[in-house]
Design a protein around this motif. Structure first.
Motif, PDB file in Angstrom:
ATOM      1  N   GLU A 272       0.821  -1.208   0.000  1.00  0.00           N
ATOM      2  CA  GLU A 272       0.000   0.000   0.000  1.00  0.00           C
ATOM      3  C   GLU A 272       0.858   1.261   0.000  1.00  0.00           C
ATOM      4  O   GLU A 272       0.439   2.295  -0.523  1.00  0.00           O
ATOM      5  N   ASP A 273       2.036   1.189   0.574  1.00  0.00           N
ATOM      6  CA  ASP A 273       2.936   2.341   0.602  1.00  0.00           C
ATOM      7  C   ASP A 273       4.358   1.857   0.344  1.00  0.00           C
ATOM      8  O   ASP A 273       5.140   1.631   1.270  1.00  0.00           O
ATOM      9  N   PRO A 274       4.708   1.679  -0.937  1.00  0.00           N
ATOM     10  CA  PRO A 274       6.033   1.126  -1.242  1.00  0.00           C
ATOM     11  C   PRO A 274       7.184   2.009  -0.779  1.00  0.00           C
ATOM     12  O   PRO A 274       8.308   1.534  -0.657  1.00  0.00           O
ATOM     13  N   MET A 275       6.920   3.273  -0.490  1.00  0.00           N
ATOM     14  CA  MET A 275       7.996   4.139  -0.011  1.00  0.00           C
ATOM     15  C   MET A 275       8.487   3.703   1.367  1.00  0.00           C
ATOM     16  O   MET A 275       9.572   4.083   1.792  1.00  0.00           O
ATOM     17  N   LYS A 276       7.685   2.900   2.072  1.00  0.00           N
ATOM     18  CA  LYS A 276       8.119   2.359   3.364  1.00  0.00           C
ATOM     19  C   LYS A 276       8.966   1.105   3.205  1.00  0.00           C
ATOM     20  O   LYS A 276       9.518   0.599   4.187  1.00  0.00           O
ATOM     21  N   CYS A 277       9.052   0.597   2.004  1.00  0.00           N
ATOM     22  CA  CYS A 277       9.769  -0.654   1.749  1.00  0.00           C
ATOM     23  C   CYS A 277      11.200  -0.364   1.312  1.00  0.00           C
ATOM     24  O   CYS A 277      11.421   0.330   0.318  1.00  0.00           O
ATOM     25  N   GLU A 278      12.147  -0.885   2.055  1.00  0.00           N
ATOM     26  CA  GLU A 278      13.574  -0.778   1.707  1.00  0.00           C
ATOM     27  C   GLU A 278      14.115  -2.197   1.529  1.00  0.00           C
ATOM     28  O   GLU A 278      14.583  -2.825   2.478  1.00  0.00           O
ATOM     29  N   PRO A 279      14.020  -2.732   0.316  1.00  0.00           N
ATOM     30  CA  PRO A 279      14.424  -4.134   0.124  1.00  0.00           C
ATOM     31  C   PRO A 279      15.892  -4.368   0.498  1.00  0.00           C
ATOM     32  O   PRO A 279      16.758  -3.524   0.275  1.00  0.00           O
ATOM     33  N   ARG A 280      16.130  -5.529   1.076  1.00  0.00           N
ATOM     34  CA  ARG A 280      17.495  -5.939   1.417  1.00  0.00           C
ATOM     35  C   ARG A 280      17.857  -7.150   0.567  1.00  0.00           C
ATOM     36  O   ARG A 280      17.617  -8.302   0.954  1.00  0.00           O
ATOM     37  N   PRO A 281      18.415  -6.917  -0.617  1.00  0.00           N
ATOM     38  CA  PRO A 281      18.706  -8.035  -1.522  1.00  0.00           C
ATOM     39  C   PRO A 281      19.772  -8.978  -0.988  1.00  0.00           C
ATOM     40  O   PRO A 281      19.893 -10.115  -1.478  1.00  0.00           O
ATOM     41  N   GLU A 282      20.533  -8.539   0.011  1.00  0.00           N
ATOM     42  CA  GLU A 282      21.546  -9.421   0.595  1.00  0.00           C
ATOM     43  C   GLU A 282      20.917 -10.691   1.175  1.00  0.00           C
ATOM     44  O   GLU A 282      21.624 -11.684   1.396  1.00  0.00           O
ATOM     45  N   ALA A 283      19.607 -10.672   1.388  1.00  0.00           N
ATOM     46  CA  ALA A 283      18.925 -11.875   1.878  1.00  0.00           C
ATOM     47  C   ALA A 283      19.015 -13.018   0.872  1.00  0.00           C
ATOM     48  O   ALA A 283      18.839 -14.189   1.239  1.00  0.00           O
ATOM     49  N   PHE A 441      -4.053  10.203  -7.324  1.00  0.00           N
ATOM     50  CA  PHE A 441      -4.415   8.976  -6.630  1.00  0.00           C
ATOM     51  C   PHE A 441      -3.355   7.901  -6.875  1.00  0.00           C
ATOM     52  O   PHE A 441      -3.262   7.362  -7.983  1.00  0.00           O
ATOM     53  N   PRO A 442      -2.531   7.579  -5.877  1.00  0.00           N
ATOM     54  CA  PRO A 442      -1.664   6.401  -5.991  1.00  0.00           C
ATOM     55  C   PRO A 442      -2.539   5.137  -5.977  1.00  0.00           C
ATOM     56  O   PRO A 442      -3.442   5.014  -5.146  1.00  0.00           O
ATOM     57  N   VAL A 443      -2.279   4.212  -6.895  1.00  0.00           N
ATOM     58  CA  VAL A 443      -3.102   3.003  -7.007  1.00  0.00           C
ATOM     59  C   VAL A 443      -2.234   1.787  -6.668  1.00  0.00           C
ATOM     60  O   VAL A 443      -1.394   1.364  -7.471  1.00  0.00           O
ATOM     61  N   SER A 444      -2.449   1.239  -5.490  1.00  0.00           N
ATOM     62  CA  SER A 444      -1.676   0.073  -5.073  1.00  0.00           C
ATOM     63  C   SER A 444      -2.048  -1.135  -5.931  1.00  0.00           C
ATOM     64  O   SER A 444      -3.188  -1.300  -6.349  1.00  0.00           O
ATOM     65  N   GLY A 445      -1.043  -1.969  -6.184  1.00  0.00           N
ATOM     66  CA  GLY A 445      -1.293  -3.200  -6.929  1.00  0.00           C
ATOM     67  C   GLY A 445      -1.459  -3.018  -8.420  1.00  0.00           C
ATOM     68  O   GLY A 445      -1.812  -3.973  -9.115  1.00  0.00           O
ATOM     69  N   LEU A 446      -1.200  -1.817  -8.942  1.00  0.00           N
ATOM     70  CA  LEU A 446      -1.274  -1.566 -10.390  1.00  0.00           C
ATOM     71  C   LEU A 446       0.124  -1.458 -10.949  1.00  0.00           C
ATOM     72  O   LEU A 446       0.965  -0.720 -10.427  1.00  0.00           O
ATOM     73  N   ASP A 447       0.391  -2.195 -12.026  1.00  0.00           N
ATOM     74  CA  ASP A 447       1.661  -2.109 -12.735  1.00  0.00           C
ATOM     75  C   ASP A 447       1.586  -0.925 -13.708  1.00  0.00           C
ATOM     76  O   ASP A 447       0.839   0.015 -13.479  1.00  0.00           O
ATOM     77  N   HIS A 448       2.308  -0.972 -14.793  1.00  0.00           N
ATOM     78  CA  HIS A 448       2.380   0.173 -15.695  1.00  0.00           C
ATOM     79  C   HIS A 448       1.103   0.280 -16.535  1.00  0.00           C
ATOM     80  O   HIS A 448       0.928  -0.474 -17.501  1.00  0.00           O
ATOM     81  N   CYS A 449       0.226   1.155 -16.152  1.00  0.00           N
ATOM     82  CA  CYS A 449      -1.043   1.447 -16.836  1.00  0.00           C
ATOM     83  C   CYS A 449      -2.079   0.349 -16.673  1.00  0.00           C
ATOM     84  O   CYS A 449      -3.283   0.627 -16.593  1.00  0.00           O
ATOM     85  N   TYR A 450      -1.662  -0.892 -16.583  1.00  0.00           N
ATOM     86  CA  TYR A 450      -2.528  -2.037 -16.834  1.00  0.00           C
ATOM     87  C   TYR A 450      -2.064  -3.222 -15.997  1.00  0.00           C
ATOM     88  O   TYR A 450      -0.875  -3.421 -15.823  1.00  0.00           O
ATOM     89  N   THR A 451      -2.994  -3.990 -15.472  1.00  0.00           N
ATOM     90  CA  THR A 451      -2.822  -5.246 -14.757  1.00  0.00           C
ATOM     91  C   THR A 451      -2.077  -5.080 -13.426  1.00  0.00           C
ATOM     92  O   THR A 451      -1.542  -4.020 -13.108  1.00  0.00           O
ATOM     93  N   GLY A 452      -2.081  -6.153 -12.622  1.00  0.00           N
ATOM     94  CA  GLY A 452      -1.421  -6.122 -11.335  1.00  0.00           C
ATOM     95  C   GLY A 452      -2.028  -7.118 -10.366  1.00  0.00           C
ATOM     96  O   GLY A 452      -2.992  -7.819 -10.678  1.00  0.00           O
ATOM     97  N   ASP A 453      -1.469  -7.169  -9.159  1.00  0.00           N
ATOM     98  CA  ASP A 453      -1.937  -8.099  -8.131  1.00  0.00           C
ATOM     99  C   ASP A 453      -3.034  -7.522  -7.256  1.00  0.00           C
ATOM    100  O   ASP A 453      -3.683  -8.254  -6.517  1.00  0.00           O
TER     101      ASP A 453
END
Length: 536
Positions: A272-283, A441-453
């Motif tokens: 819902e708020d990807p700005m709160k997500c800081e991925p740690r790829p070292e995992a 309006f930020p739209v969670s779960g939407l990819d580029h223009c079209y489709t998403g989870d």
């Protein structure tokens, strides 16, 4: 870049109502070949088309533009060739439905995608199904590539803004000529490059429209071009130590879900708020003796590339070129277009044929931070589209509605968030004051223009190509939400989204107006909109 799929999808979703042909409408339509005159345009086709007709187009087989679309209404189709300079011209189409006067006498300009040479027929026929007289154009060249720009600055000028401006005026002139009444309200909608076109209109000629839908806009154009080239350089080509296969990117996707999906309180593969997500790829880092084949882990070089990918991109003297890429994407559009082992056609086409006019130039061999600086210095015909003073828009009375998918894997949603906040500071207006004319309006779960989870379907441009989309009531979709704001003063506080999977609606969510955050109440079915609320 999804235009070619629109025609096929529309062909599978046709709850059509076949009207009795109207000879007077038909004869008046066919007479346009001689009755309509414009100093800069030649009529190529004037034909009556019934609902359900497979309309074919003379676009070259060598390009990726759609070759047909299924009409969703009885329309008059007008195709014109408009001269824009001694060395450039634009193909303009107007689809004018029989049922127009009773539907508000509205026009709808549609936006292009990618490098902009494909007419958005799918959005045009959808517009006519709602009674809009729809306009589209090829942006001054055929095909979604940059080759037509080569040594032709007037074609570049058409791409950046002139085709949109002049095609809009020509289309509206044709509509006003054809119908007994005149256009009452004029609208625009487009995504990606079409979103940039919408903001170009909002910034430079807002009087042309009463309402503008600018979706996932490709603004900060030079930065976007540079970022796409940068992503390719980060990961390289198959065989490079830093390259990731699609299967490995899917593992990265799952890593982000595992680390960040629970932040919003719901495990649904949506942030819902990807700005709160800081991925740690070292995992995902391989330990001693481990490998991808045996352990589904990544090398230190690959992990380092991912970490760089998820950082903002800065240029010379610390100048921000582009915010970081969204940490979660579903369709891996970015992999197919930008970092899948081939330079972005978007960036390379622009650099080769518009900026440098040098077919031997390549992203792989020649791109560096100086490329971005030069591109910014030239800012060909104002392509950056990053004016943050929207005083003319406000004074015109035109409404601007934006949304951007928070899972966009091609244009970071943070780019649009940054633009909104820059407008706020430039104009000295709080969000409550911007609300009078500009809502995002930020739209969670939407990819580029079209489709998403997530609840990605919001009834905007290109989305009606999805299976089952045409069966959804469009009254609360983005386009009609804009109409209600303009014509009835009903300003949107939320934008209804639906989780559309294989033609079936599996859930709903009312996406919040920025800067409010969509927040789970803590109880209730997460796929029911009432289980969420907007919090400041």
């Amino acid at each position: 870049m999804r235009v070619s799929s629109i025609a096929g999808a529309l062909a599978l979703n046709l709850p059509l109502v076949f009207a009795t042909p109207q000879p007077s409408f038909q004869s008046k339509c066919e007479a346009l070949s001689t009755s309509f005159h414009a100093d800069d345009a030649q009529v190529l086709v004037a034909a009556y088309v019934t609902a359900g007709t497979n309309i074919t187009f003379p676009e070259s087989a060598a390009n990726t533009c759609p070759k047909f679309v299924i009409s969703l209404a009885d329309i008059c189709r007008l195709r014109m060739n408009m001269t824009t300079s001694p060395t450039s011209s634009v193909i303009v189409e107007a689809f004018m439905p029989v049922d127009w006067s009773s539907k508000g006498q509205r026009s709808l300009m549609t936006g292009n995608g990618g490098l902009g040479g494909c007419i958005p027929y799918g959005d045009m026929v959808f517009g006519t199904s709602l009674g809009f007289a729809a306009i589209g154009h090829d942006n001054g060249h055929a095909g979604d590539n940059g080759l037509p720009f080569y040594n032709k600055p007037q074609v570049v000028k058409d791409y950046v803004w002139r085709a949109l401006y002049k095609a809009g005026r020509l289309g509206k002139k044709a509509i006003n000529h054809f119908y007994t009444g005149k256009i009452q309200k004029a609208y625009y909608m487009g995504c990606s490059s079409g979103g940039r076109q919408g903001l170009k209109a909002a910034q430079d000629f807002p009087d042309e429209y009463d309402g503008i839908l600018s979706i996932a806009p490709a603004i900060r154009y030079e930065g976007l071009s540079a970022a796409n080239a940068h992503y390719f350089k980060i990961f390289g080509v198959p065989g490079d130590a830093t390259f990731l296969t699609l299967e490995q990117w899917q593992k990265v996707h799952q890593m982000v879900i595992a680390q960040c999906d629970g932040i919003d309180g719901v495990l649904d593969n949506v942030l819902e708020d990807p700005m709160k997500c800081e991925p740690r790829p070292e995992a995902l880092l391989c330990g001693p003796g481990e490998s991808w084949a045996a352990n589904q882990c990544l090398t230190s070089a690959q992990v380092g590339a991912i970490r760089e990918f998820y950082q903002p991109y800065y240029g010379n003297k610390g100048k921000l070129i582009m915010p970081r890429m969204n940490p979660l994407t579903r369709e891996f559009l970015g992999f197919r277009v930008t970092y899948g082992g081939v330079p972005s056609y978007f960036s390379e086409g622009w650099y080769k044929y518009a900026l440098y006019n040098d077919p031997s130039w390549s992203v792989a061999a020649d791109f560096n931070l100086n490329t971005y600086d030069y591109d910014m210095k030239k800012d060909l015909f104002g392509v950056s589209t990053y004016k943050t003073d929207l005083t003319d828009l406000r004074n015109s009375g035109t409404k601007l509605l934006q949304y951007h998918g928070l899972s966009d894997g091609l244009i970071s949603s943070e780019n649009t968030i940054t633009y909104y906040n820059d407008v706020s500071r430039t104009m000295g207006l709080k969000s409550s004051q911007l609300d009078d004319f500009y809502r995002f309006f930020p739209v969670s779960g939407l990819d580029h223009c079209y489709t998403g989870d997530g609840a990605w379907f919001v009834g905007g441009p290109v989305q009606y190509s999805a299976p089952g989309a045409l069966s959804i009531d469009p009254s609360d979709g983005a386009l009609m939400t804009m109409v209600n704001w303009v014509e009835q003063g009903i300003a949107p506080v939320t934008l209804m989204g639906r989780k559309l999977i294989n033609g079936t609606v599996m859930g709903e969510r009312a996406h919040c107006k920025y800067p409010a955050k969509q927040t789970y109440k803590g109880t209730g079915d997460p796929d029911v909109a009432s289980s969420w609320e907007c919090r400041s």
